[in-house]
Design a protein around this motif. Structure first.
Motif, PDB file in Angstrom:
ATOM      1  N   ASN A   1       0.817  -1.214   0.000  1.00  0.00           N
ATOM      2  CA  ASN A   1       0.000   0.000   0.000  1.00  0.00           C
ATOM      3  C   ASN A   1       0.850   1.264   0.000  1.00  0.00           C
ATOM      4  OD1 ASN A   1      -2.489  -1.166  -0.151  1.00  0.00           O
ATOM      5  ND2 ASN A   1      -2.937  -1.059   2.040  1.00  0.00           N
TER       6      ASN A   1
ATOM      7  N   TRP B   1     -12.260   8.017  -2.053  1.00  0.00           N
ATOM      8  CA  TRP B   1     -11.637   8.422  -3.317  1.00  0.00           C
ATOM      9  C   TRP B   1     -12.200   7.606  -4.469  1.00  0.00           C
ATOM     10  CZ3 TRP B   1      -9.008   5.973   0.662  1.00  0.00           C
ATOM     11  CH2 TRP B   1      -8.502   4.699   0.410  1.00  0.00           C
TER      12      TRP B   1
ATOM     13  N   ALA C   1       0.008   4.856   0.992  1.00  0.00           N
ATOM     14  CA  ALA C   1       0.221   5.098   2.423  1.00  0.00           C
ATOM     15  C   ALA C   1       1.659   5.529   2.608  1.00  0.00           C
ATOM     16  CB  ALA C   1      -0.030   3.817   3.210  1.00  0.00           C
TER      17      ALA C   1
ATOM     18  N   ASN D   1       0.504   9.136   6.861  1.00  0.00           N
ATOM     19  CA  ASN D   1      -0.387   9.922   5.997  1.00  0.00           C
ATOM     20  C   ASN D   1      -0.810   9.077   4.803  1.00  0.00           C
ATOM     21  OD1 ASN D   1       0.225  12.038   7.665  1.00  0.00           O
ATOM     22  ND2 ASN D   1       1.487  13.144   6.178  1.00  0.00           N
ATOM     23  N   THR D   2      -1.845   9.513   4.110  1.00  0.00           N
ATOM     24  CA  THR D   2      -2.207   8.895   2.831  1.00  0.00           C
ATOM     25  C   THR D   2      -2.172   9.989   1.772  1.00  0.00           C
ATOM     26  OG1 THR D   2      -3.648   7.377   4.022  1.00  0.00           O
ATOM     27  CG2 THR D   2      -3.891   7.446   1.632  1.00  0.00           C
TER      28      THR D   2
ATOM     29  N   ARG E   1     -11.632  -0.360   5.370  1.00  0.00           N
ATOM     30  CA  ARG E   1     -11.983   0.126   4.030  1.00  0.00           C
ATOM     31  C   ARG E   1     -13.154  -0.643   3.458  1.00  0.00           C
ATOM     32  NH1 ARG E   1      -8.022  -1.265  -0.419  1.00  0.00           N
ATOM     33  NH2 ARG E   1      -9.743  -2.374  -1.406  1.00  0.00           N
TER      34      ARG E   1
ATOM     35  N   HIS F   1      -0.918   3.368  -6.159  1.00  0.00           N
ATOM     36  CA  HIS F   1      -1.794   2.373  -6.787  1.00  0.00           C
ATOM     37  C   HIS F   1      -3.230   2.865  -6.860  1.00  0.00           C
ATOM     38  CE1 HIS F   1      -2.331   1.635  -2.473  1.00  0.00           C
ATOM     39  NE2 HIS F   1      -3.508   1.093  -2.764  1.00  0.00           N
TER      40      HIS F   1
HETATM   41  C1  OGA Z   1      -6.191   1.396   1.003  1.00  0.00           C
HETATM   42  C2  OGA Z   1      -4.847   1.994   1.076  1.00  0.00           C
HETATM   43  C3  OGA Z   1      -3.558   3.592   2.323  1.00  0.00           C
HETATM   44  C4  OGA Z   1      -3.308   3.872   3.764  1.00  0.00           C
HETATM   45  O1  OGA Z   1      -6.877   1.379   2.035  1.00  0.00           O
HETATM   46  O2  OGA Z   1      -6.603   0.999  -0.089  1.00  0.00           O
HETATM   47  O3  OGA Z   1      -4.102   1.926   0.124  1.00  0.00           O
HETATM   48  O4  OGA Z   1      -2.788   4.968   4.048  1.00  0.00           O
HETATM   49  N1  OGA Z   1      -4.586   2.648   2.192  1.00  0.00           N
HETATM   50  O5  OGA Z   1      -3.585   3.015   4.593  1.00  0.00           O
END
Ligand code: OGA
Ligand code: MN
Length: 296
Positions: A114, A260, A269, A144-145, A282, A118
């Motif tokens: 992650n 998103w 991530a 962070n994301t 999620r 992607h």
């Molecule tokens: C997801 C992912 C990113 C994160 O949940 O699909 O890529 O920051 N998460 O956990």
């Protein structure tokens, strides 16, 4: 309460990433509220909802009000190891007893994928539409994301590159993305389940008509191209698409929910201390059709 959606950064990114106020996600949404959320997604690609103290069931009700869900079949956890139902992806570093996974735990190492840019489930024939990530517990620092706007990435390609990418088909697999990190510890069943699938490199958003680059670290080839040439080109496109002016970095607060549109964004991530708890859940809406059906 009336729903209101504003750009998070009106000066630098007026058209990407919005913040939603006037919605309580513990309550079912009215048809008007659902329509406003879809309209906000069409415009901004990423929506942030603060202070949403929801449980799994409330997250499922909200998600289903937006469209049909996909199942969490992209995961490697065995059924008896799962903390959540197959309607939810467990984006945490915890085991069934809520203990932090060991640093070298296979599930953790797989999950580090992650941290590569992607788009969710691009490795499935029918990929993901929206993802909704709810932060239940966040680490004190890091984690962070980041989100990149793949419409802007497409729009800013030069004309020759736009022509070149227009009809290319990429091959996506989780085996490719994990391979980038040196994770090769797949069972034969996983290799079979994640055989590469075909996706368009340029897709058209059915509501807005805008084109976007459909990239992901899962993409490990381009149909008809030698593999090294394909990977060099995909890497180049990814570098272009993830320049800072196209990126919104979300700094999590507890009980944020971020949603998103995987058709028009990539995300990743960022690192955090592996010994700290990070618990996110999620839900994911299915795109219902392949990107092959969303040609420009
Ligand atoms: C997801 C992912 C990113 C994160 O949940 O699909 O890529 O920051 N998460 O956990
Ligand atoms: Mn993801």
């Amino acid at each position: 309460m009336t729903i209101d959606i504003q750009p998070i950064d009106p000066v630098n990114r007026a058209f990407f990433a919005g913040v939603v106020s006037g919605l309580d996600l513990t309550q079912p949404l009215s048809p008007e509220q659902v329509a406003a959320v879809h309209a906000g997604m069409d415009e901004f690609g990423v929506l942030v909802f603060h202070d949403q103290k929801i449980n799994d069931e409330q997250q499922l009700v909200f998600s289903r009000s937006l469209g049909p869900l996909e199942q969490a079949t992209g995961d490697i956890a065995a059924p008896e190891e799962r903390r959540v139902s197959m309607d939810l992806n467990d984006i945490s570093n915890l085991d069934k007893n809520n203990r932090v996974l060991a640093r070298d735990d296979r599930r953790r190492l797989f999950g580090l994928g992650n941290q590569l840019w992607h788009s969710d489930s691009s490795f499935k024939e029918i990929p993901a539409k929206y993802s909704l990530l709810s932060a239940r517990h966040i680490p004190p620092t890091g984690g962070n994301t980041e989100f990149a706007d793949m419409r802007a990435a497409y729009d800013t390609l030069d004309e020759a590159t736009k022509r070149e990418v227009h009809d290319l088909i990429c091959l996506h697999s989780q085996i490719f993305s994990r391979g980038i990190l040196g994770f090769t510890d797949f069972t034969d069943a996983e290799r079979e389940k994640w055989a590469p699938v075909r996706q368009r490199l340029v897709r058209k958003h059915p509501a807005t008509g805008r084109l976007s680059l459909y990239l992901a670290s899962h993409a490990g080839g381009i149909e008809g191209w030698p593999v090294p040439e394909a990977r060099a080109f995909l890497r180049d496109l990814t570098e272009h698409a993830t320049q800072r002016q196209f990126v919104y970095a979300h700094v999590w607060q507890p009980h944020d929910l971020v949603m998103w549109d995987n058709r028009v964004t990539m995300h990743r991530a960022r690192r955090y201390d592996y010994a700290e708890v990070r618990d996110m859940r999620r839900t994911t809406l299915t795109n219902e059709v392949s990107s092959l059906q969303q040609a420009p």
